[in-house]
Design an enzyme around this catalytic site. Structure first.
Site, PDB file in Angstrom:
ATOM      1  NE  ARG A 178      -4.400  -1.092   9.910  1.00 48.51           N
ATOM      2  CZ  ARG A 178      -3.129  -0.696   9.387  1.00 48.51           C
ATOM      3  NH1 ARG A 178      -3.028   0.762   9.218  1.00 48.51           N
ATOM      4  NH2 ARG A 178      -2.147  -1.483   9.067  1.00 48.51           N
TER       5      ARG A 178
ATOM      6  CE  LYS B 239      -2.011  -1.087   3.890  1.00 45.67           C
ATOM      7  NZ  LYS B 239      -1.168  -2.406   4.380  1.00 45.67           N
TER       8      LYS B 239
ATOM      9  NE  ARG C 128       1.869  -5.078  11.086  1.00 45.34           N
ATOM     10  CZ  ARG C 128       2.975  -4.907  10.385  1.00 45.34           C
ATOM     11  NH1 ARG C 128       4.059  -5.074  10.642  1.00 45.34           N
ATOM     12  NH2 ARG C 128       2.945  -3.975   9.235  1.00 45.34           N
TER      13      ARG C 128
ATOM     14  NE  ARG D 239       7.903  -2.905   6.158  1.00 42.57           N
ATOM     15  CZ  ARG D 239       6.473  -2.521   6.246  1.00 42.57           C
ATOM     16  NH1 ARG D 239       5.974  -1.918   5.332  1.00 42.57           N
ATOM     17  NH2 ARG D 239       5.840  -3.054   7.138  1.00 42.57           N
TER      18      ARG D 239
ATOM     19  NE  ARG E  75       6.689  -0.591  10.312  1.00 45.66           N
ATOM     20  CZ  ARG E  75       5.710  -0.431   9.425  1.00 45.66           C
ATOM     21  NH1 ARG E  75       5.769  -0.018   8.203  1.00 45.66           N
ATOM     22  NH2 ARG E  75       4.525  -1.152   9.640  1.00 45.66           N
TER      23      ARG E  75
HETATM   24  P1  AP5 Z   1       5.031  -1.801   1.996  1.00 46.87           P
HETATM   25  O1  AP5 Z   1       4.644  -0.778   0.713  1.00 46.87           O
HETATM   26  O2  AP5 Z   1       5.809  -0.895   2.959  1.00 46.87           O
HETATM   27  O3  AP5 Z   1       3.701  -2.153   2.476  1.00 46.87           O
HETATM   28  P2  AP5 Z   1       2.466  -1.608   3.248  1.00 46.87           P
HETATM   29  O4  AP5 Z   1       1.009  -2.426   2.530  1.00 46.87           O
HETATM   30  O5  AP5 Z   1       2.342  -0.222   3.218  1.00 46.87           O
HETATM   31  O6  AP5 Z   1       2.981  -2.479   4.554  1.00 46.87           O
HETATM   32  P3  AP5 Z   1       2.647  -1.507   5.958  1.00 46.87           P
HETATM   33  O7  AP5 Z   1       3.395  -2.692   6.808  1.00 46.87           O
HETATM   34  O8  AP5 Z   1       3.232  -0.241   6.154  1.00 46.87           O
HETATM   35  O9  AP5 Z   1       1.200  -1.648   6.227  1.00 46.87           O
HETATM   36  P4  AP5 Z   1       0.583  -1.974   7.650  1.00 46.87           P
HETATM   37  O10 AP5 Z   1      -0.798  -1.410   6.860  1.00 46.87           O
HETATM   38  O11 AP5 Z   1       0.661  -3.038   8.389  1.00 46.87           O
HETATM   39  O12 AP5 Z   1       1.574  -0.789   8.437  1.00 46.87           O
HETATM   40  P5  AP5 Z   1       0.964   0.722   8.819  1.00 46.87           P
HETATM   41  O13 AP5 Z   1       2.475   1.340   8.709  1.00 46.87           O
HETATM   42  O14 AP5 Z   1      -0.170   1.336   7.967  1.00 46.87           O
HETATM   43  O15 AP5 Z   1       5.498  -3.039   0.979  1.00 46.87           O
HETATM   44  C1  AP5 Z   1       6.112  -3.973   1.933  1.00 46.87           C
HETATM   45  C2  AP5 Z   1       7.716  -4.457   1.649  1.00 46.87           C
HETATM   46  O16 AP5 Z   1       7.162  -5.106   0.407  1.00 46.87           O
HETATM   47  C3  AP5 Z   1       8.370  -3.395   1.321  1.00 46.87           C
HETATM   48  O17 AP5 Z   1       9.702  -3.634   1.792  1.00 46.87           O
HETATM   49  C4  AP5 Z   1       8.402  -3.118  -0.181  1.00 46.87           C
HETATM   50  O18 AP5 Z   1       9.610  -2.628  -0.883  1.00 46.87           O
HETATM   51  C5  AP5 Z   1       8.082  -4.621  -0.735  1.00 46.87           C
HETATM   52  N1  AP5 Z   1       7.186  -4.415  -1.863  1.00 46.87           N
HETATM   53  C6  AP5 Z   1       5.945  -3.682  -2.017  1.00 46.87           C
HETATM   54  N2  AP5 Z   1       5.550  -3.956  -3.109  1.00 46.87           N
HETATM   55  C7  AP5 Z   1       6.149  -5.063  -3.548  1.00 46.87           C
HETATM   56  C8  AP5 Z   1       6.068  -5.919  -4.834  1.00 46.87           C
HETATM   57  N3  AP5 Z   1       4.972  -5.772  -5.783  1.00 46.87           N
HETATM   58  N4  AP5 Z   1       6.737  -6.984  -4.995  1.00 46.87           N
HETATM   59  C9  AP5 Z   1       7.744  -7.130  -4.142  1.00 46.87           C
HETATM   60  N5  AP5 Z   1       8.017  -6.604  -3.091  1.00 46.87           N
HETATM   61  C10 AP5 Z   1       7.274  -5.291  -2.952  1.00 46.87           C
HETATM   62  O19 AP5 Z   1       0.537   0.558  10.408  1.00 46.87           O
HETATM   63  C11 AP5 Z   1       1.271   0.107  11.297  1.00 46.87           C
HETATM   64  C12 AP5 Z   1       0.631   0.016  12.812  1.00 46.87           C
HETATM   65  O20 AP5 Z   1       0.055   1.178  13.119  1.00 46.87           O
HETATM   66  C13 AP5 Z   1      -0.579  -1.031  12.688  1.00 46.87           C
HETATM   67  O21 AP5 Z   1      -0.334  -2.232  12.714  1.00 46.87           O
HETATM   68  C14 AP5 Z   1      -1.526  -0.265  13.593  1.00 46.87           C
HETATM   69  O22 AP5 Z   1      -1.124  -0.954  14.832  1.00 46.87           O
HETATM   70  C15 AP5 Z   1      -1.337   1.074  13.573  1.00 46.87           C
HETATM   71  N6  AP5 Z   1      -2.400   1.768  12.888  1.00 46.87           N
HETATM   72  C16 AP5 Z   1      -1.913   2.365  11.533  1.00 46.87           C
HETATM   73  N7  AP5 Z   1      -2.895   2.949  11.047  1.00 46.87           N
HETATM   74  C17 AP5 Z   1      -4.161   2.723  11.816  1.00 46.87           C
HETATM   75  C18 AP5 Z   1      -5.510   2.774  11.694  1.00 46.87           C
HETATM   76  N8  AP5 Z   1      -6.214   3.530  10.853  1.00 46.87           N
HETATM   77  N9  AP5 Z   1      -6.373   2.424  12.681  1.00 46.87           N
HETATM   78  C19 AP5 Z   1      -5.742   1.874  13.592  1.00 46.87           C
HETATM   79  N10 AP5 Z   1      -4.326   1.549  13.872  1.00 46.87           N
HETATM   80  C20 AP5 Z   1      -3.568   1.985  12.836  1.00 46.87           C
END
Ligand code: AP5
Length: 214
Positions: free
Chosen positions: A88, A13, A171, A127, A160
């Site tokens: 979410r 994402k 997660r 990552r 991370r």
């Molecule tokens: P990446 O693009 O980083 O993936 P992502 O989907 O953004 O993953 P996140 O871990 O950031 O998502 P998340 O939703 O769990 O975490 P968030 O930070 O929002 O890609 C992942 C890896 O794959 C990278 O190394 C990339 O290079 C690689 N990659 C990407 N595309 C690829 C491809 N096509 N092929 C190969 N490799 C690829 O949230 C973290 C925490 O914050 C949550 O767990 C929660 O506790 C809290 N939080 C955040 N938002 C909320 C909310 N709205 N409500 C409640 N809690 C929240």
């Protein structure tokens, strides 16, 4: 163009949201990045959020909703935004819809980046995130020019805390229970678009551009 990114943790994402923001000149709003910046700065919000994030749990809706509703109301988001990591939960989606409908607006696209669970653990363990600017890389699929150093700002790269395999499993569980129901929510509204997130990054992006430019 008001866009929501959906998908499991690690589906890509953030990677795609940054490209969309750059191409269409709209802000990329990542709740995960906002929380991580607050943790880094030692704010009260950051302290509270960290206790949930470290376990792979969701931060409670009441700590997230107002923050996002305020952010999307800012001037730079008037012509559009790409929301990454929000909503979410169904209550978060309803709160966003209510806030936008007050200004006669709505979400245009909910883009689901679809990646099976088996691919996710592998992606997360590879990552690396920059401690300074939050940029993300992958040791195999998107490596930096110099190992361990951010291409964009020269900051140090780390795994991370919540990318440890046990936390990732939790997660994913939380995603299936609390976030996946949003796929049906946006499907019923007729704005859900799915892309195959197992393709390489450029191909995924092209599929998204094709959706946005129909
Ligand atoms: P990446 O693009 O980083 O993936 P992502 O989907 O953004 O993953 P996140 O871990 O950031 O998502 P998340 O939703 O769990 O975490 P968030 O930070 O929002 O890609 C992942 C890896 O794959 C990278 O190394 C990339 O290079 C690689 N990659 C990407 N595309 C690829 C491809 N096509 N092929 C190969 N490799 C690829 O949230 C973290 C925490 O914050 C949550 O767990 C929660 O506790 C809290 N939080 C955040 N938002 C909320 C909310 N709205 N409500 C409640 N809690 C929240």
């Amino acid at each position: 163009m008001k866009i929501i990114m959906l998908g499991a943790p690690g589906a890509g994402k953030g990677t795609q949201a940054k490209k969309i923001a750059e191409k269409y000149n709209i802000p990329h709003i990542s709740t995960g990045d906002i929380f991580r910046a607050n943790i880094k700065n030692g704010t009260e919000l950051g302290k509270k959020a960290k206790t949930y994030m470290d376990q792979g749990a969701l931060v409670p809706d009441e700590l997230v909703v107002d923050l996002v509703v305020d952010r999307v109301a800012q001037d730079d988001a008037k012509n559009g935004f790409v929301l990454d990591g929000f909503p979410r939960t169904i209550p978060q989606a309803e709160a966003l819809d209510a806030a936008l409908s007050k200004i006669n607006d709505k979400v245009d696209y909910a883009i689901d980046v679809d990646v099976p669970d088996e691919n996710i653990i592998n992606r997360m363990s590879g990552r690396r995130a920059c401690v300074a600017c939050g940029g993300t890389y992958h040791i195999v699929y998107n490596p930096t020019k110099t190992e361990g150093i951010c291409d964009a700002c020269g900051g140090k790269l780390i795994l991370r805390d919540d990318d440890q395999p046990e936390t990732v499993k939790n997660r994913l569980k939380v995603y299936h229970e609390q976030t996946q129901p949003l796929i049906e929510y946006y499907s019923k509204k007729g704005i859900l678009k799915s892309v195959d997130g197992t393709q390489d990054m450029a191909e995924v992006f092209q599929c998204i551009v094709d959706i946005l430019e129909v």
